[in-house]
Design an enzyme around this catalytic site. Structure first.
Site, short mmCIF file in Angstrom:
data_model
loop_
_atom_site.label_atom_id
_atom_site.label_comp_id
_atom_site.label_asym_id
_atom_site.label_seq_id
_atom_site.Cartn_x
_atom_site.Cartn_y
_atom_site.Cartn_z
N CYS A 128 1.55 3.43 -5.63
CA CYS A 128 0.89 2.81 -4.47
C CYS A 128 -0.26 3.66 -3.93
CB CYS A 128 1.92 2.56 -3.37
SG CYS A 128 2.98 3.97 -2.99
N HIS A 248 0.00 2.97 3.90
CA HIS A 248 -0.24 4.38 3.61
C HIS A 248 -1.66 4.74 4.04
CE1 HIS A 248 3.46 4.40 1.58
NE2 HIS A 248 3.09 4.55 0.32
#
Length: 343
Positions: A128, A248
């Site tokens: 990710c 994130h």
């Protein structure tokens, strides 16, 4: 439009649930939908688009007649991917099992779609953090090759799955009630020691390697080189878990092969599909995980020259880990194959 028989392995987890959400949102052309999970989750009923689906236990015989198998990730991928390929499916896998296999393409559709053609039944979805970073760096790389990357990540608990999300919620409740916080998941479920993430930062994601980097940090190094097909690039990473539910964030410093203007970088980023520039210091405009969660794009801001080194820049990158960092990127790989007649 042709419709495809689709299987989702790990349908009851956070990424599996996002697969379903995105299939509906994006009107993905499916015919049959087969939901698979572990024995523990088998029998669960999931209502999707007005129809009840019974989650089946994944076995080596679960993929007969399936065209596209979306794997949500985990150790189960290595066990079942060969069976799915043998049954005639193309597997798009979210785990780390196949990412560095030279026979398996590692794909971010906006960055290296042509590499899909090299697949032999399995296509890997990158880590990710790697996806989110490369969405911002690819348009800059195309302007002036990147020689060096220094990245520090601030990763949401969604990266640890549903269990990580639940643990943060539980710990906040325990803390507010004056109880000792219970920690069983982070920094990783297999670790000898676990620490609370609520009101805390943990400078470890995954286990440590012999070089004192974590596996998460080395994933960013090795996957970036593979995706860009640039093994001379120097990269160093520090990955940190933070008490944020989704999205994130990454602080990225890059050194370029030649000088370009800040305006050129901003224009290249703004023109790149899937990237939104939020960068206006005068109005305090910059990306933040609270406002980028549950969105498809990767957001870039705090663009500025690194005044300590030539041809170098700093940027701040934020993206939803479960969507673009996992489920969306996987589905986009399938959509790219369909659009180009590669399946």
């Amino acid at each position: 439009m042709k419709k495809y028989n689709v299987a989702i392995l790990g349908a009851t987890g956070a990424v599996g649930a996002e697969f379903l959400k995105l299939i509906e949102e994006r009107n993905f052309p499916f015919n049959e939908l087969r939901l698979l999970a572990s024995k523990r989750s088998a029998g669960k009923i999931i209502n999707f688009m007005g129809k009840d689906y019974t989650v089946q236990e994944a076995t080596h015989d679960s993929f007969a007649g399936i065209d596209i198998a979306l794997f949500a990730g985990g150790s189960i991928s290595k066990e079942f991917a060969p069976s799915a390929v043998k049954a005639g499916a193309v597997v798009i896998d979210n785990s780390s099992a196949f990412r560095m296999d030279p026979e398996v393409p590692l794909i971010v559709p906006e960055v290296n779609p042509e590499a899909i053609l090299k697949h032999k039944g399995i296509i890997a979805n990158p880590n990710c953090s790697t996806i989110i970073m490369l969405m911002a760096l690819k348009p800059i790389y195309d302007l002036a090759r990147i020689k060096r990357i220094i990245v520090s990540t601030y990763q949401a608990v969604s990266g640890a799955g549903k269990e990580g999300i639940d643990e943060l919620t539980n710990q906040v409740g325990e803390y507010l009630e004056g109880k000792e916080m219970t920690a069983n998941i982070l920094p990783s479920a297999s670790a000898e020691k676990h620490y609370p993430i609520a009101f805390n930062l943990i400078p470890q994601i995954d286990v440590f390697c012999d070089n004192l980097y974590t596996k998460e940090e080395m994933k960013m190094v090795n996957e970036t080189r593979k995706i860009l097909d640039d093994y001379d690039m120097r990269i160093t990473a520090t990955t940190i878990r933070v008490p944020v539910y989704r999205s994130h964030s990454e602080s990225v410093n890059i050194e370029l092969e030649k000088d370009v203007s800040l305006d050129e970088i901003k224009k290249a980023l703004a023109a790149f599909p899937g990237v939104i520039v939020q960068d206006d210091p005068e109005t305090q405009t910059y990306p933040m995980p609270l406002y980028t969660s549950d969105t498809d794009e990767v957001y870039v801001g705090r663009l500025r020259r690194d005044e300590s080194a030539p041809n170098s820049f700093n940027l701040w990158v934020v993206g939803d880990q479960i969507r673009k960092g996992a489920a969306l990127n996987t589905l986009q790989i399938a959509e790219t194959m369909i659009k180009n007649g590669w399946i």
